[in-house]
Each structure stands twice: as C-alpha cells, then as structure tokens.
Scaffold this active site. Structure first.
Site, short mmCIF file in Angstrom:
data_model
loop_
_atom_site.label_atom_id
_atom_site.label_comp_id
_atom_site.label_asym_id
_atom_site.label_seq_id
_atom_site.Cartn_x
_atom_site.Cartn_y
_atom_site.Cartn_z
CG ASP A 1 -1.95 1.22 1.29
OD1 ASP A 1 -2.78 1.20 0.41
OD2 ASP A 1 -1.68 2.06 2.27
CE LYS B 1 -1.73 5.15 1.23
NZ LYS B 1 -1.89 5.45 2.79
#
Length: 875
Positions: A731, A735
């Site tokens: 995750d 980003k």
C-alpha cells in the site's frame, strides 16, 4: 352547383351582424355637435388589461376577471379579452368542416352556441341575459347561413374566415361587460373592428395603421365616453372596412396597440403562469421568475421560443415607454414580470449584482445546413443566391452563421423544411457543385438552438467565455455560433439530445440556479458509507449557503445496486439498498446515473480498492463523466494506462480527482501539484504514508512486542482484515509510485524496492487468524532492531521515499533521531516532507491523520466540492 354572389352575400351578412354594439349608424351623423366635441383623455389615467382564453374559460373564471377589474383603482381602464377557452379552435373547425362539405358543421355550431348559452345562464339575469341570448341567437342564425354558403361553394375566403372566427371575441366581450355592469361599474363593450385598422402584409402578418385607428378611436369614444371599456381582442378591420384578424397572439397585440393609442400607464397581460422564467421550467426545475426584462430582452427571448410575448406585441408600447406586466390570474400574490425600459443597473443596496444574462431559451427540431466551397470566397451575390433559394422553398431561416473567410455559410431551419431547402440549393447550385466551386451542401439533422439573452451582456466582458466554458465542462459540443453586434443574445447550435443538459449547465453557471451534480457512488462500504452519511448531513447547508445540489442517483456494491431518477433519500439509503436494491450491473448503473439529461454534470465516486472498477476510468472520462476516487489502483497500475488516463484528462473538460489516494484527507496531491504548477522543482518526497504502520510504530515502545502492537492496531480498526496487507508495504509502495508519477518519474510499481514486515515463513500461511497466532514467534527480530535504535537515540519508522534527483523510489524501515519531525508523531498520523528548490534547507511538511473512514471520506468529499467549484459553484 348554383352560382353564389359572394359580394352580395357578404354585404347581406355584414349588414346583419358586422357590429353588435356598433354606435356608428346613420343616426350618429345627426348627433349634437357638443357630443362630437367630447375628447378622448389619454395618458396615465388609463390602464390596459388583457385576459386570454384560459382566463375566460368558464363562468367562474369570468367572475374572477370581473373582480380583478373592479379592484383596479385606475381612473380609467380598457380590458381586452380573447374568446373563451377552445372557442377559436372550434370556430376554425366550423370553417374546415363546411369547406370539406361535412354536414357536422351544423352540430358543431350548436355546441358553440350551447357553450355560450350555458355560460350566460350562469352569469347573467334579467335584461342583460335576455339581450345577450337574443344577440347570440341572431349571430348563430347568421353564421349558419354563411357556413351553408361555404359548404355549397366548398371554399371560404380569408375575410369570410376572419369574420366567422371573430365571433368568439365578440361573445366573450359581451359576457364580461355585462358581468362588470352587474357588479356596479359603468361599462360598455367595444367591437375593435370599428376602431383598429390594419394593413395585411405578404408574410401573414398585419401592420397597424395608427393614424387612422387613432381617428376612429376618437370618434368611437366621443359616442361612448365610458371609464371602463371591454374590447374584443384579435379582430380588426382593413382600410376597406373588411373584417380581419391580428393573426398569431392577436389578443396580446390588440392590448399593446390599445395601450399605444390610449398612451396608457401600463398594459397587464393576464395568463396562467407567474411571469417570465429564466429558462423553461419543464427543463430546468430551478428556473426563477424574472422580476424585470427590458423590451429588447423580452423580444429576444420570445423569438427563441420562450413563453413571453410575440415580438410584435412589444413594438407599440416600446415607442411610448409603456411597461407590460405579465401576471398570473390564478396566483394574484405573484408579482409577475415587468417588461420595460431598464431604469438602472444597481440594486437596492447600490451594488451591481444582477447577472448579465437574464435568461435562456431553446428551439428544438432544427437542422443545420452548411454550404461550403472555395468558390464562395469574395464572390458577390453568393449569400443572396443561397437565401433566395431558401426563400423560394418557403422555409424560415432561424439562425445564420458565416466565417469571415467566406468559405462557408451555415444556417438553421426547421427540420420539417430541410429536405425542401436542400433540394432547392442543389438545384440552384448544380453547376457550381459540378464544377467544384462548391464542395458540398451538407445537412446536419437533430439540432437545437440555445440562446443566452441579456442586455447587460454588451457591457460585461467574459460572458461568452463563461457560456462556452459551462458548455465545455458539461461535455457539450457546439456546432455553430451566432452573435449580433448588439450583443443582446449569444446563440449556439447543439445536438438535440444535449439540449436539456446544456440548458441546465449554462443556467447553473450564471448563478440563476444551483450547481447540480448527479452522483453515482461505487462501494458503499466503510469509506463509501461514511461519505454518503457526510453528504446527507451537509446537503441542506450546501444548498442554502453554497448553491450546490449534490444528488446521489445511484449506489452500487459488488452484489446489489440502488438507482433513482430523482435522487436517493440519504437518510434511509441503507434501508433502501437492502429492501429495494437490484442485482448489480456496472453498465446499467453508469447508464442510469449519466442518463438523466436534466442534470448537466455527472460524477462517479469510486470508494472501492478494486482494479476492475479502476479499469473503467478512461472510458468514463472519455464519455464526459467526472471521476473522484480514493482507489489507488488506477494511478499505481501499469504506467501506460496511467499516462493514457492523464493525457485524456488534460485534453478534455472532464475532471479526475484523487486526493484521498495518498494521505486520506491530507492535502498531499494538491500540495505537490501546486508546487509543480508554480514552477518549483521537486528534489525528494519522504514520508510516513501508512496510518496503520504509523500507529503500530508509535505504540511499539517500552516492553510491548511487535505482535502486540499489530494486534492492538487490528482491534482498533486501523488494519485491513488481514494485517499482512498493511505489513507487506504494498500500500505504501502504491502511494510512492503515485507521487513519483505526479513528480514526472515514469516508474512502474515493480521498480520500487519494498521491505516487507511480514516474516518470510508467514507470507504464504493460511488465514489472517493463523497469521496473528504465528506472528509472536518472530517478535525477537523486531525487538532487537528497536533496541539498537533506542541505544542510538533513534526510533523506527516505516517510510516511503521518492528520490526525484536519482529517479527512484524506496519503501523501507528507517531510523530517525528523536528530534526529527518523523519521530514526533502520535496515533495514526501521516507526515510527508517535500524537499524542493524553494524548500531545500527546511522541507515543506504536511502532517495529520492519515487513516480512518472519516478523514478518507472527508478527502473524497473535498474533491467533490472542488469539482462543484470548477463547474461554476460560488467558492
């Protein structure tokens, strides 16, 4: 068939019934000279009222009209009336039946008589009733004879038809004048054929002869000096005293002419609407009543199909600056719309707040004809030949547009006339087409015209830009444009299917109504559900204070969806989705949400983490739908797809917002974009991007083990159902790749080295529960790293880095001094440091909560409001 002497027949009928209340008889010439000297008082003492067929539709409505007349405190008043509702159509029907030799004309005439007889019996009594019924019977008898003659001949001249049709106004005026007298006012009835003189023109119109009409009015009034007069609308006479009509909207025209002849204070047109709307309320639900229009604005709007007045109605009163007021007879509390010469441009507070555009009007069912060719440039008479051919075809040109190069001329005509126009042009220009001087005569069907009207447009810069910007943002393509040098209107030709959406878009943009956005929410889970609740709580405030109307037209999950054409009630959306939801179908969902043509702008809000949903973004944007999402899959997926998506966004007026993909509700993306757009150069972006991992390492202190910190975060709701999804670092890598690409780096997700915090043996273990049971066995390694950091006066933080200088990115566990900003975090806060040319010595830091449904949904909500601002909402 026996020969009919039409002249004798006409003279006979005219002698019987040319005027019911005529005061011009042979006896008039014997009147006392003193009577002849009675002067017609003109000026502000007179007010003119006009009541249409709807207002005079039944006995009760006629009583209402009489009450309005009685309550008018003007010293003198003239009331113009139309025939009772549907009567004019019935009278034309009589002529059509008689011409067609249809015997039923007699029965139809009896129906006309019964309608008026029944109304009279309900309204009148005594001598007034007896007199009206006597005259009615005489008229019906005369009309039967005339219709019989038409039946025999199989033809009716225009003057015969006008004479027959005009009886509706005569009977209506007689009835109303009798009711007004019954109410105690001294009143008489005027047959305007004795006063109004008009000259027929070649365009099925008439031109009033004001000089002769004025003379006849003076004479008529000298014999009928009443302060209350009920006059027939619609009918008049030619200079040869032959009955005629004022054609379309004739009664309004009659009232305006009378206003000019009397130099009246005001002309009031009574209808069944509250006034003139800023747009067609059937297409724009938020259309407003305009309190005031200039003569020119009313003229322009009526030409383009607005339900105002026929343009010619305005001409007589405009000469003498007599205002026209449009009022609703069924809503006397409504102020209506005043059409007059504008007094000034400031409001009661002395501020110029009024929109430069007063209103919008549309004309549907048009076709665009384009004539082009290099042989047209600089050739005198080409335009004359084009429009001469159009004239010969009998078509009406609604709009003309020509480029200054003279290479092409395009114009709009009614669609039903376009085939005749095209054939006429091809015939006229056959030689030029064969020789190649003209390249084509093209017809573009299914068009509509949208006109923006406002007298202040001429003195307000940027109106055109605002108009076309609103159309572009609603994904409306403009096919042709026309604007006169007076700048009272800007006219555009668009697809018919886009007409309502275009009207909504421009109406909203000029602050005449709310900025309305149709929304489809995909993924009503934790974030999506929280967003819907936030929308519910803020809906009223957004409407009242910010003029924004966000309508959720659809909600869909992976299995069930809920659709609404009017907007979902967000106070019970969960119950509706459960009880009335249908099987989820993404194609149907998007079609329904976007298919509401009454709302110009549509946004799809993807609150999932699904790659399949993200794969639709490009198609949605291409079709003119805006997209807002916290879903990272599109921007961190294959580079080629990302570049394609961003290129499409830059090329179109559709918006793609994704602030919540990094940092939940923190302004990370917008800060980065702001730096780049203002010319700063990004050197390095470093941050703690995971609220989950921030929480874990902020609490991984003292004697607490790493597995205990993970368990605590899971129980607090910070982790995914399977904590490995957070601990893997994927995750954070997504980003990092999103920020890297925003910074201009062309990296794939696979180019980012990621240090996973999941012990190697547990990566492929079974369920999340089994992982949590096994994790304590690997606490020792993390405990040793913490001890080493503490011994050096440092803390552990899981960070992502975008190294723009070296064009790379990393995700790893790093150590920071306890004085470092990254060591000062608490809870699930995120922190991001931007090192740039401007902020090289002291990085620009953004810090705040980076996890949780409330802040993430808040970030999405902020993007929705940003979209509303871009689409025209006040900021």
């Amino acid at each position: 068939m026996p020969f009919l002497d039409w002249g004798s027949l006409w003279q006979g009928q005219a002698s019987l019934n040319y005027s019911l209340y005529s005061s011009i008889t042979s006896a008039d010439f014997l009147l006392d000279e003193a009577l002849e000297k009675i002067q017609l008082p003109k000026g502000d003492t007179w007010s003119i009222h006009k009541f249409g067929g709807t207002c005079m539709g039944a006995s009760e409505r006629i009583r209402n009209v009489a009450d309005i007349i009685a309550k008018d405190e003007s010293e003198r008043k003239l009331v113009v009336v139309s025939a009772m509702s549907k009567v004019t159509d019935m009278m034309y029907g009589l002529i059509e039946r008689a011409q067609s030799r249809d015997n039923s004309y007699a029965t139809a005439l009896d129906a006309v008589m019964e309608k008026h007889k029944f109304t009279a019996l309900d309204l009148l009594e005594g001598d007034d009733l007896a007199n009206f019924l006597s005259l009615l019977n005489q008229d019906i008898s005369n009309l039967k004879a005339m219709l019989r003659a038409i039946y025999i001949a199989g033809h009716a001249t225009e003057s015969f038809s006008d004479f027959v049709v005009g009886h509706g106004e005569l009977w209506s005026a007689q009835l109303l004048s009798a009711v007004v007298r019954k109410n105690g006012l001294d009143c008489t009835c005027m047959d305007t054929r004795e006063v109004l003189v008009v000259n027929p023109t070649s365009s099925n119109q008439v031109d009033p002869d004001y000089l002769e009409s004025g003379r006849r009015l003076e004479k008529w009034y000298s014999h009928n000096p009443f302060n209350t007069i009920v006059a027939t609308g619609f009918i008049a006479s030619t200079p040869q005293n032959i009955p005629t009509t004022l054609k379309r909207d004739g009664s309004d025209f009659s009232a305006a002419i009378m206003g000019a002849l009397f130099r009246a204070r005001q002309v009031t047109i009574w209808t069944d609407v509250d006034g003139v709307y800023s747009a067609d309320p059937r297409k724009v639900s938020d259309a407003v009543i305009l309190r005031e229009l200039s003569y020119q604005e009313a003229w322009e709007m009526s030409y383009f199909g607005a339900n105002v007045l026929h343009p010619r109605t305005i001409i007589p009163v405009m000469v003498y600056d007599i205002p026209i007021v449009i009022r609703n007879i069924f809503n006397l509390s409504a102020c209506g719309t005043m059409i007059c010469r504008p007094a000034g441009s400031e409001n009661e507070n002395g501020q110029r707040m009024e929109s430069p555009v007063k209103g919008f009007a549309t004309i549907d069912n048009l076709a665009l004809v384009n004539v082009e060719g290099t042989g047209m440039a600089g050739v005198p008479g080409t335009a004359s030949d084009i429009f001469g051919a159009v004239r010969d075809s009998g078509a009406n040109v609604v709009m003309i547009s020509q480029a200054s190069s003279e290479h092409s001329v395009c114009f709009a005509v009614p669609e039903k006339e376009v085939n005749a126009v095209a054939a006429a042009l091809e015939s006229r220009f056959r030689q030029a087409l064969d020789a190649g001087r003209l390249s084509q005569i093209a017809v573009i069907p299914n068009c509509s015209i949208l006109a923006a009207v406002g007298q202040k447009m001429a003195s307000t810069p940027g109106v055109s830009a605002t108009l076309f910007n609103a159309l572009a943002k609603a994904n409306i393509n403009v096919r042709a444009i026309a604007q006169g040098c007076s700048e009272y209107n800007i006219t555009v030709v668009i697809k018919r299917e886009d007409c309502t959406r275009a009207l909504q878009a421009v109406h909203s943009r000029f602050y005449l109504s709310r900025t309305t956005i149709a929304m489809g929410v995909i993924g009503p889970g934790l974030i999506g559900g929280t967003l819907l609740d936030q929308l519910r709580d803020q809906a009223a405030v957004l409407k009242e204070k910010f003029n924004i109307d966000l309508r959720v037209m659809g909600i869909t999950g992976s299995r069930t969806m809920l659709l609404s054409d009017a907007g979902i009630d967000l106070s019970i959306w969960r119950d509706l989705l459960r009880d009335k939801g249908e099987k989820a179908d993404m194609h149907k969902f998007v079609q329904r949400v976007h298919g509401n043509h009454s709302i110009p702008n549509t946004v799809l809000v993807d609150c999932t983490a699904d790659s399949y949903v993200a794969s639709h973004y490009h198609d949605w944007l291409r079709r003119g739908l805006h997209v807002i999402t916290p879903n990272k899959k599109a921007n961190s997926g294959p580079l080629e797809q990302y570049l394609k998506l961003r290129a499409l966004q830059r090329q179109s007026y559709t918006h793609y917002f994704y602030e919540a993909t990094v940092g939940a509700g923190l302004p990370i993306i917008s800060t980065l974009q702001g730096l780049l757009e203002t010319g700063d150069k990004i050197l390095r972006i470093e941050g703690i991007f995971s609220g989950t991992l921030s929480y874990i390492f902020n609490n991984f202190v003292g004697t607490q083990t790493f597995s205990e910190a993970v368990k605590e975060a899971k129980e607090a709701g910070y982790t995914e159902p399977d904590p490995r999804d957070d601990l893997s670092g994927t995750d954070v890598a997504r980003k990092v790749i999103i920020l890297a690409r925003e910074s201009g780096l062309k990296l794939e997700l696979s180019d980012i080295p990621v240090q996973s915090l999941v012990p190697e043996p547990l990566k492929a273990s079974g369920s999340a529960e089994e992982f949590m049971l096994q994790l304590p066995r690997y606490d020792q390694n993390m405990a040793e790293r913490r001890q080493e950091a503490e011994a050096a006066g440092e803390v552990l933080r899981y960070v992502g880095v975008v190294d723009v200088v070296n064009q790379k990115g990393t995700v790893e566990l790093q150590r920071y001094k306890k004085e470092h900003p990254f060591a000062q975090l608490s809870g699930s806060d995120n922190i991001i440091a931007f090192t740039t040319q401007r902020y090289e010595n002291q990085p620009l830091i953004v810090r705040g909560p980076g996890a949780g449904a409330d802040v993430t949904a808040g970030g999405v909500f902020s993007d929705i409001l940003r979209l509303a601002s871009y689409l025209g909402a006040p900021s």
